[in-house]
Design an enzyme around this catalytic site. Sequence first.
Site, short mmCIF file in Angstrom:
data_model
loop_
_atom_site.label_atom_id
_atom_site.label_comp_id
_atom_site.label_asym_id
_atom_site.label_seq_id
_atom_site.Cartn_x
_atom_site.Cartn_y
_atom_site.Cartn_z
N ILE A 60 44.34 32.00 40.62
CA ILE A 60 44.57 30.59 40.90
C ILE A 60 45.20 29.97 39.66
CG2 ILE A 60 43.50 28.38 41.52
CD1 ILE A 60 43.14 30.48 43.69
N ALA A 105 44.27 28.55 34.46
CA ALA A 105 44.29 29.52 35.56
C ALA A 105 42.99 30.32 35.52
CB ALA A 105 45.48 30.47 35.42
N LYS A 106 42.73 31.08 36.53
CA LYS A 106 41.60 32.01 36.53
C LYS A 106 41.84 33.02 37.64
CE LYS A 106 37.65 32.43 34.28
NZ LYS A 106 37.34 31.98 32.90
N GLY A 107 41.22 34.19 37.50
CA GLY A 107 41.38 35.19 38.53
C GLY A 107 40.12 36.01 38.67
#
Length: 420
Positions: A60, A105-107
Site C-alpha cells: 500500500i 507505504a507498507k506491505g
Amino acid sequence: MSSSARLYQEAAANVAHAADAIGMDPKVRAILAQPKNELIVNFPVQRDTGEYEVLHGYRIQHNNVLGPFKGGLRFHPAVDLNEVRALATWMTFKCALVHLPYGGAKGGVAIDPSTYSQHELERIVRRFTHSLGANIGPEHDIPAPDVGTNAQMMGWMMDTYLNSSGTDDRQNVRRVVTGKPVELGGSLGRDSATGKGAAYALRHLYGEYDRTLDGESVAIQGFGNVGSHGALALADLGMRVVAVSDITGTVHADTGLDVRALMAHAREHGGVAGFPNADTLTTEEFFALDVDVLMPAALENQITPDNVDTVRAKVILEAANGPVTAEAAATLDAGGVDVIPDILANAGGVIVSYYEWVQNKTSDQWSEADVDQRLRDTIWNAADRVVARRARDGGTRRHAAYVEACALLQRVYELRGIFP
Ligand code: NAD
C-alpha cells in the site's frame, strides 16, 4: 467490524482531527484520506515437500508528496488490506513529523514465518519481490524490515531486484531496500535504530520533566528487533528493565533483568521463557505492573478498553505501531498518563533507513557513532517540535505530532500545487 478495519479507521481519525486543527485545505485533506495506490498480489510458492501454495501479499502506497514511498514489510498471519493501509498511513505522518524526504507505504504477506524453512522463506521473499515488479524501486518505493522480516530477507529482496535490473543499473539500485546486512550496503546502527530512537524520545520527555532515567523501571512487551534493542538502550541509560514479555511468555525481576544475557537466552531458545533468575507473569499481571514506563514493542491493539484500567505505568512509550487504541488513549490521557506516540517513538527505524539510502546513493559508509548522533538529534528536534506545538495549541502529544506532520504536508501541497 474487524480489528484491522477499526485500526485503519482510527488512523484516519487521528489525521482528520489534526486536519481540523489546522483548517486543512479540503483538496489536501481529500488526498490524504486514503492511500494513493493499493496493490494485492497472489503468488505461488513451492514448499519443501514439492507442493505449491498461493500466498497473498500487499503493498500500500499512501502518499509520496515529500519523496519516494517508504515503509516496512510484515510477515504475520494477521496481515490484511486494512492493517497494511493503517500502517502505510502512519508512515506518511511519521516521515513528515521527523522531516524525512519520504512518503508513506507498507506491505506484507499473510503468513506465519515460523512455520516455513529458510529455503521456503527465501523463495517467498524472491517471488513476492518479483510480483511487486516495478511497483518498488530505489527512487519510487523502498521497503524495509518489520514484524517477521529481517536483514537477511532484505538481502534476498535486494538480490532479486538487482538481478531483474539492467546491467548498467545493477550496482546502483542497492538502495531499493533498507535494513540490509551491513556487508550488502546496510548502515551501521540500523538494527538497533528503532529501539534506540525510542530510548531517545523517552530521554527527551524526562528532560521535560527535569528528571533523569537513572533507576526508573520499565516493562517491555515484545523482544524482537525493537524490544530487545530498546531494552538494551534503556538499560544503558540507567533504567531497570523489570519485565519483558514475548510470544513465549513473560519474565520479571524487580531488581532488573540482565538484558544482554536475556538477548543471548532468547537467541538460543527462541524467546524469553525459561530465563533463569526471574519469575513469570501472566499477560494481565504484566500490563498491571507498577512501573514508571511501559513500552509496548510487539503489535497493535495491546492496550484497549479491556485492560486500560489496570495499567499503572506513568508513561507509555509506543515503540510498536498502534499499540494503544484510541479509546484506551483517551482513558490514559484523562488519568494523567503521558503517551509518547508511535509516529515519534518508533521513527528511529525509518530515520536510519534514510541514512542507509543516502550512504548507498553516495557509496559511502558512516561510522556507528555518526549514525547514532544524527539519529538522536533528529528524534530530539522532532520531539522539540511536538513540545512547542503542544505548548501553543494544547492537546495530547499524539495530536500535536499529527498537527505538526499535517502542517508540513499542507505546506508542501500548497507550494507544489496539484497536478495538472
Ligand atoms: P519482530 O518480529 O522483530 O518482534 C516482534 C516481537 O513481538 C517478538 O518478540 C514476538 O515474540 C513479540 N510478540 C508478538 N506477539 C506478542 C504478544 N501477543 N505478546 C507479547 N509479545 C508478542 O518485530 P519488530 O520489528 O521488533 O516490530 C515490533 C513493532 O515495532 C511492530 O509494531 C512494528 O511495526 C514496529 N516497528 C518496527 C520497526 C523496525 O525497524 N523493525 C520500525 C518501526 C516500527
